[in-house]
Design a protein around this motif. Structure first.
Motif, mmCIF file in Angstrom:
data_model
loop_
_atom_site.group_PDB
_atom_site.id
_atom_site.type_symbol
_atom_site.label_atom_id
_atom_site.label_comp_id
_atom_site.label_asym_id
_atom_site.label_seq_id
_atom_site.Cartn_x
_atom_site.Cartn_y
_atom_site.Cartn_z
ATOM 1 N N VAL A 42 2.702 10.623 8.532
ATOM 2 C CA VAL A 42 2.167 11.937 8.861
ATOM 3 C C VAL A 42 3.252 12.976 8.597
ATOM 4 N N ARG A 43 2.849 14.118 8.096
ATOM 5 C CA ARG A 43 3.798 15.200 7.791
ATOM 6 C C ARG A 43 4.168 15.948 9.074
ATOM 7 N N MET A 44 4.998 15.324 9.881
ATOM 8 C CA MET A 44 5.364 15.915 11.162
ATOM 9 C C MET A 44 6.774 15.501 11.542
ATOM 10 N N ARG A 45 7.343 16.225 12.475
ATOM 11 C CA ARG A 45 8.652 15.901 13.036
ATOM 12 C C ARG A 45 8.638 16.257 14.518
ATOM 13 N N PRO A 46 8.978 15.316 15.405
ATOM 14 C CA PRO A 46 9.264 13.908 15.124
ATOM 15 C C PRO A 46 7.956 13.129 14.953
ATOM 16 N N GLY A 47 8.070 11.901 14.469
ATOM 17 C CA GLY A 47 6.902 11.031 14.436
ATOM 18 C C GLY A 47 6.312 10.782 13.077
ATOM 19 N N SER A 48 7.042 11.081 11.998
ATOM 20 C CA SER A 48 6.473 10.893 10.667
ATOM 21 C C SER A 48 5.985 9.467 10.419
ATOM 22 N N PRO A 49 6.733 8.413 10.814
ATOM 23 C CA PRO A 49 6.222 7.052 10.583
ATOM 24 C C PRO A 49 5.195 6.619 11.630
ATOM 25 N N PHE A 50 4.098 7.361 11.688
ATOM 26 C CA PHE A 50 2.977 6.988 12.554
ATOM 27 C C PHE A 50 1.843 6.515 11.658
ATOM 28 N N MET A 68 0.839 -1.188 0.000
ATOM 29 C CA MET A 68 0.000 0.000 0.000
ATOM 30 C C MET A 68 0.877 1.241 0.000
ATOM 31 N N LYS A 69 0.542 2.198 -0.854
ATOM 32 C CA LYS A 69 1.283 3.448 -0.908
ATOM 33 C C LYS A 69 1.018 4.257 0.352
ATOM 34 N N ALA A 70 2.078 4.843 0.889
ATOM 35 C CA ALA A 70 1.927 5.620 2.119
ATOM 36 C C ALA A 70 1.128 6.880 1.857
ATOM 37 N N ASP A 71 0.156 7.148 2.721
ATOM 38 C CA ASP A 71 -0.601 8.398 2.670
ATOM 39 C C ASP A 71 0.057 9.366 3.633
ATOM 40 N N TRP A 72 0.722 10.355 3.121
ATOM 41 C CA TRP A 72 1.464 11.295 3.953
ATOM 42 C C TRP A 72 0.534 12.435 4.312
ATOM 43 N N VAL A 73 -0.237 12.262 5.374
ATOM 44 C CA VAL A 73 -1.285 13.208 5.727
ATOM 45 C C VAL A 73 -0.754 14.246 6.702
ATOM 46 N N THR A 74 -1.462 15.357 6.814
ATOM 47 C CA THR A 74 -1.093 16.377 7.788
ATOM 48 C C THR A 74 -1.511 15.919 9.184
ATOM 49 N N PRO A 75 -0.880 16.447 10.230
ATOM 50 C CA PRO A 75 -1.311 16.084 11.581
ATOM 51 C C PRO A 75 -2.775 16.385 11.843
ATOM 52 N N ARG A 76 -3.260 17.490 11.320
ATOM 53 C CA ARG A 76 -4.665 17.844 11.538
ATOM 54 C C ARG A 76 -5.590 16.820 10.897
ATOM 55 N N ASP A 77 -5.263 16.410 9.656
ATOM 56 C CA ASP A 77 -6.091 15.403 8.981
ATOM 57 C C ASP A 77 -5.976 14.045 9.671
ATOM 58 N N ALA A 78 -4.789 13.722 10.166
ATOM 59 C CA ALA A 78 -4.608 12.451 10.867
ATOM 60 C C ALA A 78 -5.476 12.387 12.112
ATOM 61 N N LEU A 79 -5.460 13.453 12.909
ATOM 62 C CA LEU A 79 -6.259 13.450 14.130
ATOM 63 C C LEU A 79 -7.744 13.397 13.814
ATOM 64 N N ARG A 80 -8.181 14.137 12.801
ATOM 65 C CA ARG A 80 -9.596 14.104 12.447
ATOM 66 C C ARG A 80 -10.017 12.700 12.014
ATOM 67 N N THR A 81 -9.185 12.054 11.207
ATOM 68 C CA THR A 81 -9.500 10.692 10.768
ATOM 69 C C THR A 81 -9.612 9.740 11.951
ATOM 70 N N ILE A 82 -8.682 9.856 12.889
ATOM 71 C CA ILE A 82 -8.685 8.966 14.055
ATOM 72 C C ILE A 82 -9.936 9.190 14.893
ATOM 73 N N LEU A 83 -10.243 10.444 15.200
ATOM 74 C CA LEU A 83 -11.393 10.726 16.065
ATOM 75 C C LEU A 83 -12.706 10.311 15.406
ATOM 76 N N GLU A 84 -12.768 10.373 14.089
ATOM 77 C CA GLU A 84 -13.974 9.923 13.382
ATOM 78 C C GLU A 84 -14.089 8.405 13.364
#
Length: 404
Positions: free
Chosen positions: A287-295, A1-17
């Motif tokens: 996720v497009r973040m530092r540190p923690g991109s491979p989340f 599966m191709k990695a989806d490099w999402v923003t932190p804001r989009d990542a959190l929204r996806t998780i909470l949903e």
């Protein structure tokens, strides 16, 4: 599966949903400290139960103490002595006072309680010539707690989603809440992975320079417990599909799965493949973040559809991504109403450069100045492998990506 490099804001929204609030259970108030209330607690009585005194002093009519001062003292006849637990047997006439203790019922007619310090303390209390001299009028209309002023009968005393801290437990007890409906604690399976990792019982191998302590086994477990979760620690899995497969399957019956490490692109990062075998639907992989991109985050179909949080292996990365993504989601699952940390503005005393394309989560220590503003300092080196930056921090500073 191709990695989806999402923003932190989009990542959190996806998780909470993707997560749902767990069910409830009824427990004794003695077991309820730190639990999350599962339904509104309706007051069966008024609080205070009766109009009572907020001071040790003398109940009076405010009109009778007008103008009182050390130069113009006002004497009043004391007709009653009302300790806490005793109810007055008559209204208070004009020109009279009643000695009263904190919490004692105020006699009808009285609209003020003069603190003892503003009187001569009274003389002859309990006798026919009992008297008090009022020396200050500042308590006119004060120090009376009206019936139902805190919580009125039939209203909501505590709202669902409230964490049962000591104050909330006191209110619940006052409202007769011997047994409380609370949300279930999320049961979270935690595993770390890596052939190089050991627990403290093998510290001799660390001293010999052959192994590394699995610090995340301790730090993330503690973070889960602080978030109100019951942790099922599955241990350290080897860097092999067989070990990971066997260990992850032990998460059956849990409400969530947290893994630490094994989700990058190295030759020995097998978590992704094993989770695919377990019918996992991945929402994103980076996720497009530092540190923690491979989340990464997904839902594990073979484990009854529980959410999976894939934390990076580096200690600071795992701590930052847990705080940013896992903690809010697990709090929501546990029924907490306020799932986010407090946001404040602060002046940074060090220099930080924005990075193109990446949101930075800088570990800082915040202090409040005398004027009420906040200042922040970096907690040392910000490398993803340095857990000391987390240990010394009391906040995360968000640095948005640089424009390119």
């Amino acid at each position: 599966m191709k990695a989806d490099w999402v923003t932190p804001r989009d990542a959190l929204r996806t998780i909470l949903e993707s997560v749902s609030v767990l069910g409830t259970e009824t427990i004794s108030i003695a077991e309820a400290r730190g639990r999350i209330l599962g339904e509104d607690l309706i007051a069966p009585i008024d609080l205070p139960r009766w109009t009572n005194s907020g001071m040790d002093g003398f109940a009076v009519h405010s009109a009778d103490m007008k103008g009182a001062s050390p130069y113009t003292p006002i004497p009043l006849k004391v007709i009653a002595d009302i300790p806490a637990g005793l109810f007055p047997d008559q209204p208070l006439p004009r020109g009279c006072a009643a000695r009263i203790m904190t919490g004692a019922p105020v006699p009808s007619g009285a609209d003020s309680v003069v603190r003892v310090e503003d009187t001569n303390g009274g003389t002859g209390i309990g006798g026919p010539d009992a008297e008090v001299i009022i020396l200050n009028a500042r308590d006119a209309g004060k120090n009376i707690r009206r019936q139902g002023d805190e919580i009125a009968q039939g209203t909501t005393g505590l709202r669902a989603g409230t964490r049962m801290n000591p104050g909330a437990l006191g209110i619940a007890a006052s409202l007769g809440g011997a047994r409380l409906v609370v949300h279930r604690r999320p049961i979270v399976a935690l595993l770390t992975s890596g052939d190089e990792l050991v627990h403290l019982d093998r510290y001799d191998e660390v001293l010999a320079g052959r192994r590394t302590i699995s610090s995340s086994s301790y730090s993330i477990k503690a973070a889960l417990e602080e978030a109100g979760c019951d942790v099922r620690y599955l241990g350290i899995a080897d860097d092999s599909p067989e070990s990971l497969r066997q260990t992850i399957r032990q998460a059956r019956g849990c409400d969530a799965l947290v893994t630490v490490g094994g989700i990058s692109v190295g030759n020995h990062d097998y978590v992704k493949g094993v989770l695919l075998e377990l019918d996992t639907r991945f929402s994103f992989w980076r996720v497009r973040m530092r540190p923690g991109s491979p989340f990464a985050f997904g839902v594990v179909g073979s484990l009854d559809g529980i959410p999976w949080f894939g934390l990076p292996g580096n200690p600071a990365s795992s701590a930052v991504t847990f705080e940013t993504f896992c903690r809010p989601a697990l709090l929501r699952m546990g029924g907490t109403a306020a799932i986010h940390r407090r946001w404040i503005s602060a002046r940074l005393l060090d220099q930080v450069e924005a990075v193109p394309g990446l949101t930075q989560f800088i570990r800082v220590h915040l202090d409040q100045e005398e004027d009420g503003t906040f200042v922040a300092r970096l907690t040392g080196k910000q490398a993803s492998g340095y857990l000391s930056s987390i240990a010394l921090a009391n906040g995360l500073m968000i640095v948005e990506p640089a424009e390119v």
